[in-house]
Design a protein around this motif. Structure first.
Motif, PDB file in Angstrom:
ATOM      1  N   PHE A  38       0.828  -1.207   0.000  1.00  0.00           N
ATOM      2  CA  PHE A  38       0.000   0.000   0.000  1.00  0.00           C
ATOM      3  C   PHE A  38       0.864   1.260   0.000  1.00  0.00           C
ATOM      4  CE2 PHE A  38      -2.881  -3.162   2.025  1.00  0.00           C
ATOM      5  CZ  PHE A  38      -3.765  -3.239   0.960  1.00  0.00           C
ATOM      6  N   TRP A  39       2.044   1.199   0.596  1.00  0.00           N
ATOM      7  CA  TRP A  39       2.985   2.316   0.559  1.00  0.00           C
ATOM      8  C   TRP A  39       3.470   2.535  -0.886  1.00  0.00           C
ATOM      9  CZ3 TRP A  39       4.377   6.362   3.166  1.00  0.00           C
ATOM     10  CH2 TRP A  39       5.610   6.959   2.952  1.00  0.00           C
ATOM     11  N   GLY A  40       3.811   1.435  -1.569  1.00  0.00           N
ATOM     12  CA  GLY A  40       4.231   1.543  -2.961  1.00  0.00           C
ATOM     13  C   GLY A  40       3.096   2.001  -3.863  1.00  0.00           C
ATOM     14  N   SER A  41       1.890   1.545  -3.581  1.00  0.00           N
ATOM     15  CA  SER A  41       0.735   1.965  -4.376  1.00  0.00           C
ATOM     16  C   SER A  41       0.422   3.438  -4.163  1.00  0.00           C
ATOM     17  CB  SER A  41      -0.485   1.122  -4.021  1.00  0.00           C
ATOM     18  OG  SER A  41      -0.242  -0.214  -4.367  1.00  0.00           O
ATOM     19  N   LEU A  42       0.670   3.938  -2.972  1.00  0.00           N
ATOM     20  CA  LEU A  42       0.524   5.373  -2.734  1.00  0.00           C
ATOM     21  C   LEU A  42       1.488   6.138  -3.631  1.00  0.00           C
ATOM     22  CD1 LEU A  42      -0.635   7.744  -1.030  1.00  0.00           C
ATOM     23  CD2 LEU A  42       1.308   7.383   0.485  1.00  0.00           C
ATOM     24  N   GLY A  43       2.699   5.615  -3.780  1.00  0.00           N
ATOM     25  CA  GLY A  43       3.660   6.236  -4.693  1.00  0.00           C
ATOM     26  C   GLY A  43       3.184   6.191  -6.131  1.00  0.00           C
ATOM     27  N   LYS A  94      12.955  -7.414   3.545  1.00  0.00           N
ATOM     28  CA  LYS A  94      11.764  -8.110   3.044  1.00  0.00           C
ATOM     29  C   LYS A  94      10.666  -7.151   2.612  1.00  0.00           C
ATOM     30  CE  LYS A  94      11.135 -12.659   4.854  1.00  0.00           C
ATOM     31  NZ  LYS A  94      10.333 -13.466   5.753  1.00  0.00           N
ATOM     32  N   SER A  95      10.709  -5.936   3.083  1.00  0.00           N
ATOM     33  CA  SER A  95       9.653  -4.983   2.760  1.00  0.00           C
ATOM     34  C   SER A  95       9.862  -4.293   1.414  1.00  0.00           C
ATOM     35  CB  SER A  95       9.530  -3.938   3.862  1.00  0.00           C
ATOM     36  OG  SER A  95      10.740  -3.226   3.991  1.00  0.00           O
ATOM     37  N   ILE A  96      11.017  -4.451   0.810  1.00  0.00           N
ATOM     38  CA  ILE A  96      11.307  -3.758  -0.444  1.00  0.00           C
ATOM     39  C   ILE A  96      10.520  -4.353  -1.609  1.00  0.00           C
ATOM     40  CG2 ILE A  96      13.124  -3.207  -2.100  1.00  0.00           C
ATOM     41  CD1 ILE A  96      15.015  -2.973   0.262  1.00  0.00           C
ATOM     42  N   VAL A  97      10.378  -5.667  -1.650  1.00  0.00           N
ATOM     43  CA  VAL A  97       9.669  -6.312  -2.767  1.00  0.00           C
ATOM     44  C   VAL A  97       8.209  -5.870  -2.853  1.00  0.00           C
ATOM     45  CG1 VAL A  97       8.936  -8.522  -3.744  1.00  0.00           C
ATOM     46  CG2 VAL A  97      11.246  -8.273  -2.850  1.00  0.00           C
ATOM     47  N   PRO A  98       7.448  -5.875  -1.765  1.00  0.00           N
ATOM     48  CA  PRO A  98       6.067  -5.382  -1.882  1.00  0.00           C
ATOM     49  C   PRO A  98       5.982  -3.914  -2.298  1.00  0.00           C
ATOM     50  CG  PRO A  98       6.294  -6.661   0.119  1.00  0.00           C
ATOM     51  CD  PRO A  98       7.667  -6.491  -0.446  1.00  0.00           C
ATOM     52  N   VAL A  99       6.933  -3.096  -1.873  1.00  0.00           N
ATOM     53  CA  VAL A  99       6.919  -1.688  -2.275  1.00  0.00           C
ATOM     54  C   VAL A  99       7.178  -1.568  -3.775  1.00  0.00           C
ATOM     55  CG1 VAL A  99       8.089   0.536  -2.009  1.00  0.00           C
ATOM     56  CG2 VAL A  99       7.563  -0.833  -0.012  1.00  0.00           C
ATOM     57  N   ILE A 100       8.110  -2.355  -4.289  1.00  0.00           N
ATOM     58  CA  ILE A 100       8.391  -2.340  -5.729  1.00  0.00           C
ATOM     59  C   ILE A 100       7.167  -2.796  -6.513  1.00  0.00           C
ATOM     60  CG2 ILE A 100       9.769  -3.437  -7.542  1.00  0.00           C
ATOM     61  CD1 ILE A 100      12.117  -3.383  -5.555  1.00  0.00           C
ATOM     62  N   VAL A 101       6.481  -3.816  -6.015  1.00  0.00           N
ATOM     63  CA  VAL A 101       5.256  -4.277  -6.682  1.00  0.00           C
ATOM     64  C   VAL A 101       4.201  -3.170  -6.658  1.00  0.00           C
ATOM     65  CG1 VAL A 101       3.347  -5.931  -6.547  1.00  0.00           C
ATOM     66  CG2 VAL A 101       5.689  -6.715  -6.243  1.00  0.00           C
ATOM     67  N   GLY A 102       4.101  -2.454  -5.542  1.00  0.00           N
ATOM     68  CA  GLY A 102       3.146  -1.360  -5.446  1.00  0.00           C
ATOM     69  C   GLY A 102       3.462  -0.229  -6.412  1.00  0.00           C
ATOM     70  N   ILE A 103       4.740   0.130  -6.523  1.00  0.00           N
ATOM     71  CA  ILE A 103       5.130   1.176  -7.464  1.00  0.00           C
ATOM     72  C   ILE A 103       4.938   0.691  -8.899  1.00  0.00           C
ATOM     73  CG2 ILE A 103       7.084   2.510  -8.348  1.00  0.00           C
ATOM     74  CD1 ILE A 103       8.080   2.759  -5.506  1.00  0.00           C
ATOM     75  N   PHE A 104       5.146  -0.580  -9.128  1.00  0.00           N
ATOM     76  CA  PHE A 104       4.993  -1.144 -10.472  1.00  0.00           C
ATOM     77  C   PHE A 104       3.547  -1.075 -10.950  1.00  0.00           C
ATOM     78  CE2 PHE A 104       5.368  -4.556 -13.694  1.00  0.00           C
ATOM     79  CZ  PHE A 104       6.416  -4.007 -14.414  1.00  0.00           C
ATOM     80  N   ASN A 105       2.614  -0.843 -10.031  1.00  0.00           N
ATOM     81  CA  ASN A 105       1.217  -0.636 -10.430  1.00  0.00           C
ATOM     82  C   ASN A 105       1.080   0.550 -11.373  1.00  0.00           C
ATOM     83  OD1 ASN A 105       0.153  -2.783  -9.037  1.00  0.00           O
ATOM     84  ND2 ASN A 105      -0.234  -1.589  -7.200  1.00  0.00           N
ATOM     85  N   LEU A 106       2.035   1.469 -11.308  1.00  0.00           N
ATOM     86  CA  LEU A 106       2.057   2.611 -12.217  1.00  0.00           C
ATOM     87  C   LEU A 106       2.159   2.142 -13.668  1.00  0.00           C
ATOM     88  CD1 LEU A 106       2.312   5.793 -12.125  1.00  0.00           C
ATOM     89  CD2 LEU A 106       4.755   5.432 -12.280  1.00  0.00           C
ATOM     90  N   LYS A 107       2.799   1.016 -13.887  1.00  0.00           N
ATOM     91  CA  LYS A 107       2.948   0.464 -15.236  1.00  0.00           C
ATOM     92  C   LYS A 107       1.842  -0.533 -15.585  1.00  0.00           C
ATOM     93  CE  LYS A 107       6.912   2.509 -15.574  1.00  0.00           C
ATOM     94  NZ  LYS A 107       7.047   3.723 -16.308  1.00  0.00           N
ATOM     95  N   ILE A 108       1.271  -1.191 -14.580  1.00  0.00           N
ATOM     96  CA  ILE A 108       0.274  -2.244 -14.814  1.00  0.00           C
ATOM     97  C   ILE A 108      -1.120  -1.667 -15.056  1.00  0.00           C
ATOM     98  CG2 ILE A 108      -0.910  -4.201 -13.746  1.00  0.00           C
ATOM     99  CD1 ILE A 108       1.678  -4.742 -12.205  1.00  0.00           C
ATOM    100  N   VAL A 109      -1.526  -0.720 -14.245  1.00  0.00           N
ATOM    101  CA  VAL A 109      -2.906  -0.217 -14.263  1.00  0.00           C
ATOM    102  C   VAL A 109      -3.341   0.359 -15.616  1.00  0.00           C
ATOM    103  CG1 VAL A 109      -4.443   1.499 -13.225  1.00  0.00           C
ATOM    104  CG2 VAL A 109      -3.029   0.066 -11.784  1.00  0.00           C
TER     105      VAL A 109
END
Length: 114
Positions: A38-43, A94-109
């Motif tokens: 959710f932190w990465g998705s906020l980004g 361990k928290s870096i991977v979920p943040v990267i996935v959240g930021i990657f939503n910028l490319k997926i959505v």
């Protein structure tokens, strides 16, 4: 509501929905660390809105007389992404991977857009 604001609103809603789905999937593998998605998705959401503001500036030719060497919005976005990645790196690797996935939503959505 302009077309751009409507598009950004739809992208924000889709980002939230995809983030919840990714959270449920990553919960199996990363446990409570998957809340970082959710932190990465906020980004990603902030990135969408910052890109939208840059598009508005380009369309309305704000500061057209000035010759720009570097776009401030572009630099600000990447500094923001760096800060978003740096904060979870302080807590745990361990928290870096979920943040990267959240930021990657910028490319997926945008692929789910019409």
């Amino acid at each position: 509501m302009t077309k751009l604001k409507e598009l950004l609103r739809r992208l924000t809603i889709k980002t939230i929905i995809i983030s919840i789905i990714e959270f449920l999937i990553l919960l199996i593998f990363y446990g409570l660390y998957s809340f970082w998605i959710f932190w990465g998705s906020l980004g990603a959401i902030l990135g969408f809105w910052l890109i939208g503001s840059d598009i508005k500036k380009m369309v309305y030719n704000i500061d057209v007389k000035k010759k720009k060497k570097l776009d401030k919005g572009y630099i600000f976005r990447y500094i923001l992404y760096g800060i978003i990645l740096f904060i979870p790196a302080i807590f745990s690797e361990k928290s870096i991977v979920p943040v990267i996935v959240g930021i990657f939503n910028l490319k997926i959505v945008p692929f789910f857009e019409k």
